[in-house]
Scaffold this motif. Structure first.
Motif, PDB file in Angstrom:
ATOM      1  N   ILE A  39       0.836  -1.210   0.000  1.00 46.98           N
ATOM      2  CA  ILE A  39       0.000   0.000   0.000  1.00 46.98           C
ATOM      3  C   ILE A  39       0.868   1.255   0.000  1.00 46.98           C
ATOM      4  N   ALA A  40       1.867   1.257   0.875  1.00 48.46           N
ATOM      5  CA  ALA A  40       2.708   2.442   1.033  1.00 48.46           C
ATOM      6  C   ALA A  40       3.878   2.479   0.068  1.00 48.46           C
ATOM      7  N   GLN A  41       4.065   1.372  -0.691  1.00 47.72           N
ATOM      8  CA  GLN A  41       5.211   1.253  -1.589  1.00 47.72           C
ATOM      9  C   GLN A  41       6.520   1.471  -0.828  1.00 47.72           C
ATOM     10  N   CYS A  42       6.606   0.734   0.296  1.00 48.20           N
ATOM     11  CA  CYS A  42       7.780   0.803   1.157  1.00 48.20           C
ATOM     12  C   CYS A  42       8.437  -0.575   1.249  1.00 48.20           C
ATOM     13  N   PRO A  43       9.775  -0.630   1.320  1.00 48.26           N
ATOM     14  CA  PRO A  43      10.468  -1.917   1.376  1.00 48.26           C
ATOM     15  C   PRO A  43      10.403  -2.601   2.737  1.00 48.26           C
ATOM     16  N   MET A  44      10.020  -1.838   3.775  1.00 47.10           N
ATOM     17  CA  MET A  44       9.982  -2.389   5.128  1.00 47.10           C
ATOM     18  C   MET A  44       8.636  -2.098   5.787  1.00 47.10           C
ATOM     19  N   ALA A  45       8.167  -3.082   6.560  1.00 49.40           N
ATOM     20  CA  ALA A  45       6.924  -2.899   7.317  1.00 49.40           C
ATOM     21  C   ALA A  45       6.955  -3.857   8.487  1.00 49.40           C
ATOM     22  N   LEU A  46       6.244  -3.492   9.536  1.00 50.83           N
ATOM     23  CA  LEU A  46       6.193  -4.365  10.710  1.00 50.83           C
ATOM     24  C   LEU A  46       4.941  -4.104  11.529  1.00 50.83           C
ATOM     25  N   ILE A  47       4.603  -5.114  12.336  1.00 53.61           N
ATOM     26  CA  ILE A  47       3.541  -5.004  13.339  1.00 53.61           C
ATOM     27  C   ILE A  47       4.194  -5.280  14.684  1.00 53.61           C
ATOM     28  N   ILE A  84      -3.007   8.067  11.927  1.00 55.94           N
ATOM     29  CA  ILE A  84      -1.696   7.821  11.325  1.00 55.94           C
ATOM     30  C   ILE A  84      -0.675   8.906  11.718  1.00 55.94           C
ATOM     31  N   ASN A  85       0.540   8.469  11.917  1.00 57.57           N
ATOM     32  CA  ASN A  85       1.650   9.358  12.272  1.00 57.57           C
ATOM     33  C   ASN A  85       2.703   9.256  11.172  1.00 57.57           C
ATOM     34  N   ILE A 113       0.620   3.527  12.345  1.00 58.05           N
ATOM     35  CA  ILE A 113      -0.795   3.643  12.707  1.00 58.05           C
ATOM     36  C   ILE A 113      -1.015   2.838  13.979  1.00 58.05           C
ATOM     37  N   PRO A 114      -1.598   3.453  15.009  1.00 60.33           N
ATOM     38  CA  PRO A 114      -1.850   2.715  16.244  1.00 60.33           C
ATOM     39  C   PRO A 114      -2.962   1.684  16.053  1.00 60.33           C
ATOM     40  N   LEU A 115      -2.825   0.554  16.749  1.00 61.96           N
ATOM     41  CA  LEU A 115      -3.845  -0.496  16.728  1.00 61.96           C
ATOM     42  C   LEU A 115      -4.772  -0.239  17.911  1.00 61.96           C
ATOM     43  N   ILE A 116      -5.851   0.495  17.668  1.00 68.18           N
ATOM     44  CA  ILE A 116      -6.691   0.999  18.749  1.00 68.18           C
ATOM     45  C   ILE A 116      -7.961   0.160  18.901  1.00 68.18           C
ATOM     46  N   THR A 117      -8.236  -0.286  20.124  1.00 67.12           N
ATOM     47  CA  THR A 117      -9.453  -1.033  20.418  1.00 67.12           C
ATOM     48  C   THR A 117     -10.645  -0.079  20.483  1.00 67.12           C
ATOM     49  N   ASP A 118     -11.844  -0.650  20.492  1.00 68.98           N
ATOM     50  CA  ASP A 118     -13.051   0.173  20.535  1.00 68.98           C
ATOM     51  C   ASP A 118     -13.128   1.017  21.801  1.00 68.98           C
ATOM     52  N   ASP A 119     -12.490   0.544  22.889  1.00 67.53           N
ATOM     53  CA  ASP A 119     -12.510   1.316  24.132  1.00 67.53           C
ATOM     54  C   ASP A 119     -11.288   2.224  24.269  1.00 67.53           C
ATOM     55  N   GLY A 120     -10.560   2.427  23.180  1.00 65.56           N
ATOM     56  CA  GLY A 120      -9.558   3.486  23.145  1.00 65.56           C
ATOM     57  C   GLY A 120      -8.155   3.142  23.584  1.00 65.56           C
ATOM     58  N   PHE A 121      -7.807   1.866  23.598  1.00 63.46           N
ATOM     59  CA  PHE A 121      -6.459   1.478  24.011  1.00 63.46           C
ATOM     60  C   PHE A 121      -5.610   1.090  22.792  1.00 63.46           C
ATOM     61  N   CYS A 127       3.536  -0.292  11.080  1.00 68.26           N
ATOM     62  CA  CYS A 127       4.255   0.830  10.487  1.00 68.26           C
ATOM     63  C   CYS A 127       4.988   0.415   9.215  1.00 68.26           C
ATOM     64  N   VAL A 128       5.224   1.404   8.382  1.00 70.09           N
ATOM     65  CA  VAL A 128       5.952   1.212   7.131  1.00 70.09           C
ATOM     66  C   VAL A 128       7.168   2.127   7.145  1.00 70.09           C
ATOM     67  N   LEU A 129       8.264   1.632   6.556  1.00 69.53           N
ATOM     68  CA  LEU A 129       9.543   2.339   6.617  1.00 69.53           C
ATOM     69  C   LEU A 129      10.191   2.374   5.242  1.00 69.53           C
ATOM     70  N   GLY A 130      10.921   3.436   4.987  1.00 63.52           N
ATOM     71  CA  GLY A 130      11.596   3.536   3.697  1.00 63.52           C
ATOM     72  C   GLY A 130      12.960   4.184   3.812  1.00 63.52           C
ATOM     73  N   HIS A 131      13.787   3.976   2.816  1.00 55.53           N
ATOM     74  CA  HIS A 131      15.133   4.558   2.811  1.00 55.53           C
ATOM     75  C   HIS A 131      15.147   5.987   2.276  1.00 55.53           C
TER      76      HIS A 131
END
Length: 230
Positions: A39-47, A84-85, A113-121, A127-131
């Motif tokens: 999606i982001a056209q980035c070579p690196m991504a992680l959860i 998103i940040n 992007i934070p993984l936010i629950t319905d109760d706000g946690f 995240c995606v990373l690029g050079h």
């Protein structure tokens, strides 16, 4: 130095409740990091799930990492946001320009992007990373946000399925008699103990009135059931 959200104590309690502490890699999430990178056209991504002191990486592509000290992550800042940040050029941003890990891996673009629950946690981040410094268009941002919601639901569903399996075993094995009723007090299901005690099958009970079987007063029974739930 760690940066903490205002609800940090409750957030950590949420991680414990969902059993998301001290996690390792999980291949079930590989497809999501691959999708994020595309999606982001980035070579690196992680959860990653953000524990008290450690960010535990659940899945990653383009970078081989299992965990990072929380104080050394850029993702700790993403936990503070509800969306998103994006850091277009990490070399120019105070949150990242002096980060040794970011500089060593030549990471010049970050979006999380934070993984936010319905109760706000915020459980963690995707995240995606690029050079190369860059930005993301609106469609890419919206797609990543939708992806983060799907990842969060996967974590929540894992816990729900665990509870469902646990209670299903109790339902089958307990010596206590259990009936499941609908809102009209008709029988939906019965466990083996009930079937054995009354020498009747749950199939023959389905749809039968609980009131009629036991010759009970409808209003008194409703009141007793409501009182038991309070």
């Amino acid at each position: 130095m760690r940066v903490l959200p205002e609800n940090e104590l409750a957030r950590i309690e949420k991680l414990h409740a969902l059993e998301l502490i001290n996690l390792g890699k999980d291949s079930e999430f590989d497809i999501f990091v691959e999708a994020a990178g595309l999606i982001a056209q980035c070579p690196m991504a992680l959860i990653g799930i953000m524990d008290t002191e450690i960010q535990n990486i659940q899945s990653c592509i383009g970078i081989d990492i299992a965990h990072v000290d929380r104080k050394d992550t850029v993702c700790q800042y993403t936990l503070l946001k509800n969306t998103i940040n994006i850091i277009p050029d990490t070399r120019l941003d105070d949150r990242a320009k002096n980060n040794e890990l970011i500089r060593a891996a030549n990471i010049n673009f970050y979006a999380g992007i934070p993984l936010i629950t319905d109760d706000g946690f915020a459980l963690g981040t995707v995240c995606v990373l690029g050079h190369e410094p860059k930005t993301l268009n609106e469609a890419q941002q919206n797609s990543l946000i939708k992806l983060s919601k799907a990842i969060t639901q996967l974590y929540l569903n894992q816990k729900r399925n665990l509870f469902a399996d646990y209670y299903a075993e109790i339902y089958k094995l307990t010596n206590n008699m259990i009936l499941a009723l609908d809102e009209n007090l008709n029988i939906k299901n019965a466990n083996p103990s009930f079937e054995h005690a009354f020498q009747i099958t749950k199939k023959s009970l389905a749809g039968t009135s609980f009131i009629d079987i036991f010759n009970l007063d409808l209003e008194e029974t409703r009141k007793a059931l409501l009182d038991s739930l309070q």
